[in-house]
Design a protein around this motif. Structure first.
Motif, PDB file in Angstrom:
ATOM      1  N   UNK A   1      28.301  85.270  44.788  1.00  0.00           N
ATOM      2  CA  UNK A   1      28.976  84.271  43.961  1.00  0.00           C
ATOM      3  C   UNK A   1      28.005  83.153  43.593  1.00  0.00           C
ATOM      4  N   UNK A   2      27.206  82.694  44.542  1.00  0.00           N
ATOM      5  CA  UNK A   2      26.233  81.635  44.261  1.00  0.00           C
ATOM      6  C   UNK A   2      25.258  82.045  43.166  1.00  0.00           C
ATOM      7  N   UNK A   3      24.874  83.316  43.149  1.00  0.00           N
ATOM      8  CA  UNK A   3      23.950  83.810  42.123  1.00  0.00           C
ATOM      9  C   UNK A   3      24.563  83.708  40.739  1.00  0.00           C
ATOM     10  N   UNK A   4      25.855  83.954  40.629  1.00  0.00           N
ATOM     11  CA  UNK A   4      26.537  83.803  39.329  1.00  0.00           C
ATOM     12  C   UNK A   4      26.447  82.356  38.846  1.00  0.00           C
ATOM     13  N   UNK A   5      26.561  81.402  39.760  1.00  0.00           N
ATOM     14  CA  UNK A   5      26.456  80.003  39.361  1.00  0.00           C
ATOM     15  C   UNK A   5      25.061  79.684  38.853  1.00  0.00           C
ATOM     16  N   UNK A   6      24.040  80.172  39.542  1.00  0.00           N
ATOM     17  CA  UNK A   6      22.666  79.940  39.098  1.00  0.00           C
ATOM     18  C   UNK A   6      22.439  80.522  37.706  1.00  0.00           C
ATOM     19  N   UNK A   7      22.985  81.698  37.455  1.00  0.00           N
ATOM     20  CA  UNK A   7      22.849  82.315  36.131  1.00  0.00           C
ATOM     21  C   UNK A   7      23.555  81.478  35.068  1.00  0.00           C
ATOM     22  N   UNK A   8      24.710  80.953  35.402  1.00  0.00           N
ATOM     23  CA  UNK A   8      25.443  80.103  34.460  1.00  0.00           C
ATOM     24  C   UNK A   8      24.641  78.847  34.130  1.00  0.00           C
ATOM     25  N   UNK A   9      24.078  78.225  35.136  1.00  0.00           N
ATOM     26  CA  UNK A   9      23.256  77.036  34.898  1.00  0.00           C
ATOM     27  C   UNK A   9      22.065  77.362  34.015  1.00  0.00           C
TER      28      UNK A   9
ATOM     29  N   UNK B   1      17.038  74.770  35.164  1.00  0.00           N
ATOM     30  CA  UNK B   1      16.191  75.589  36.024  1.00  0.00           C
ATOM     31  C   UNK B   1      16.575  75.337  37.477  1.00  0.00           C
ATOM     32  N   UNK B   2      16.923  76.394  38.203  1.00  0.00           N
ATOM     33  CA  UNK B   2      17.343  76.267  39.592  1.00  0.00           C
ATOM     34  C   UNK B   2      16.120  76.410  40.495  1.00  0.00           C
ATOM     35  N   UNK B   3      15.771  75.349  41.196  1.00  0.00           N
ATOM     36  CA  UNK B   3      14.578  75.334  42.039  1.00  0.00           C
ATOM     37  C   UNK B   3      14.848  75.840  43.454  1.00  0.00           C
ATOM     38  N   UNK B   4      16.119  75.887  43.832  1.00  0.00           N
ATOM     39  CA  UNK B   4      16.506  76.373  45.152  1.00  0.00           C
ATOM     40  C   UNK B   4      17.985  76.661  45.162  1.00  0.00           C
ATOM     41  N   UNK B   5      18.372  77.777  45.783  1.00  0.00           N
ATOM     42  CA  UNK B   5      19.776  78.198  45.788  1.00  0.00           C
ATOM     43  C   UNK B   5      20.184  78.573  47.203  1.00  0.00           C
ATOM     44  N   UNK B   6      21.139  77.823  47.764  1.00  0.00           N
ATOM     45  CA  UNK B   6      21.657  78.162  49.089  1.00  0.00           C
ATOM     46  C   UNK B   6      22.956  78.942  48.943  1.00  0.00           C
ATOM     47  N   UNK B   7      23.265  79.748  49.925  1.00  0.00           N
ATOM     48  CA  UNK B   7      24.552  80.441  49.971  1.00  0.00           C
ATOM     49  C   UNK B   7      24.995  80.460  51.423  1.00  0.00           C
ATOM     50  N   UNK B   8      25.962  79.630  51.745  1.00  0.00           N
ATOM     51  CA  UNK B   8      26.395  79.469  53.128  1.00  0.00           C
ATOM     52  C   UNK B   8      27.294  80.605  53.603  1.00  0.00           C
TER      53      UNK B   8
ATOM     54  N   UNK C   1      16.615  68.573  34.302  1.00  0.00           N
ATOM     55  CA  UNK C   1      16.526  69.999  33.966  1.00  0.00           C
ATOM     56  C   UNK C   1      16.337  70.875  35.188  1.00  0.00           C
ATOM     57  N   UNK C   2      15.712  70.346  36.231  1.00  0.00           N
ATOM     58  CA  UNK C   2      15.425  71.129  37.439  1.00  0.00           C
ATOM     59  C   UNK C   2      16.388  70.702  38.547  1.00  0.00           C
ATOM     60  N   UNK C   3      17.151  71.655  39.064  1.00  0.00           N
ATOM     61  CA  UNK C   3      18.194  71.322  40.029  1.00  0.00           C
ATOM     62  C   UNK C   3      18.142  72.260  41.230  1.00  0.00           C
ATOM     63  N   UNK C   4      18.460  71.719  42.395  1.00  0.00           N
ATOM     64  CA  UNK C   4      18.668  72.532  43.592  1.00  0.00           C
ATOM     65  C   UNK C   4      20.168  72.677  43.793  1.00  0.00           C
ATOM     66  N   UNK C   5      20.603  73.845  44.248  1.00  0.00           N
ATOM     67  CA  UNK C   5      22.031  74.122  44.427  1.00  0.00           C
ATOM     68  C   UNK C   5      22.335  74.318  45.900  1.00  0.00           C
ATOM     69  N   UNK C   6      23.232  73.479  46.420  1.00  0.00           N
ATOM     70  CA  UNK C   6      23.696  73.593  47.807  1.00  0.00           C
ATOM     71  C   UNK C   6      25.100  74.183  47.761  1.00  0.00           C
ATOM     72  N   UNK C   7      25.190  75.503  47.801  1.00  0.00           N
ATOM     73  CA  UNK C   7      26.461  76.201  47.607  1.00  0.00           C
ATOM     74  C   UNK C   7      27.048  76.668  48.930  1.00  0.00           C
ATOM     75  N   UNK C   8      28.349  76.578  49.033  1.00  0.00           N
ATOM     76  CA  UNK C   8      29.060  77.078  50.210  1.00  0.00           C
ATOM     77  C   UNK C   8      29.391  78.559  50.074  1.00  0.00           C
ATOM     78  N   UNK C   9      29.256  79.097  48.863  1.00  0.00           N
ATOM     79  CA  UNK C   9      29.699  80.457  48.572  1.00  0.00           C
ATOM     80  C   UNK C   9      28.859  81.542  49.258  1.00  0.00           C
TER      81      UNK C   9
END
Length: 239
Positions: free
Chosen positions: A130-138, A144-151, A118-126
């Motif tokens: 755009x990365x925020x849209x993915x977190x909202x979708x999840x 639950x997104x515990x960490x969100x990167x945006x490269x 249920x708890x995931x970290x996101x390593x995004x290249x976006x």
């Protein structure tokens, strides 16, 4: 033979699919048909990339392979539509293809559910927007997104040029202690051959865009057996 038709936007990391065929064995076929649009990680461009008429043309091109299921292999070109919009997109693709269909965005949610995380970290290249849209979708999918990167990488072509070592470091650098899994969401990133290495370093499941796309397609096609990889997701054999 189980055949999953892959609709892939442009050209970047489509060679992940023949790589996966070799890993999964002769009973799995993953033919790729390309769709085209502006190669830009920006919301307006992604909404255009995921238009239903574009996907319908791709579905028609896949028909010669007689797929058992079809996947829109584009995370950003599905989650930018939001949960309801991405649902309509997948339903339209299924109608055009005449077989079950979904997208990479939903594949991430289903894969996490199959692993019981249920708890995931996101390593995004976006870029961040755009990365925020993915977190909202999840979040809509109950994660639950515990960490969100945006490269901040602007095009898929640039992502496709990343060295394997850079991909591994991207995934590992953006884990969080409370995450049960790490998600790497860009199908333009070559990851299929790297999942096991990243999991070994992190000690937890890793879900990547091309990996979950293939897994979801096989499940839609009724192929739910366990494999040696890529990753814990395929070893579970759970649908």
């Amino acid at each position: 033979m189980t055949t999953v038709g892959i609709l892939y936007p442009g050209h970047a990391a489509e060679d992940d699919y023949p790589t996966a065929e070799k890993l999964l064995g002769p009973d799995v076929s993953l033919p790729v048909v390309h769709t085209y649009g502006e190669d830009l990680h920006a919301v307006d461009a992604l909404l255009d990339l995921g238009r239903s008429d574009r996907l319908a043309v791709g579905a028609a091109s896949l028909s010669k392979y007689h797929p058992d299921a079809v996947l829109w292999a584009c995370t950003s070109g599905s989650f930018v539509f939001g949960w309801e919009g991405a649902t309509a997109q997948a339903e339209g693709l299924a109608a055009a293809a005449g077989v079950p269909a979904t997208s990479t965005s939903f594949a991430f949610v289903r894969a996490a559910q199959a692993l019981g995380v249920r708890r995931v970290a996101v390593a995004a290249s976006y870029p961040a927007e755009v990365a925020t849209h993915f977190a909202e979708f999840l979040g809509r999918g109950g994660l639950s997104v515990t960490g969100l990167s945006s490269q901040g990488i602007v095009t898929a072509a640039e992502v496709g040029q990343l060295d394997p070592a850079d991909v591994v470091e991207l995934a590992c650098a953006h884990d969080t202690p409370d995450a049960e899994a790490v998600l790497v969401p860009d199908t333009a990133m070559r990851t299929v051959a790297l999942v096991d290495e990243i999991e070994e370093r992190l000690g937890k499941p890793v879900l990547t865009a091309n990996q979950v796309t293939i897994w979801a397609g096989l499940r839609l096609a009724g192929h739910d057996g366990a494999h040696d990889g890529p990753g814990a997701l395929f070893r579970t054999g759970r649908s």
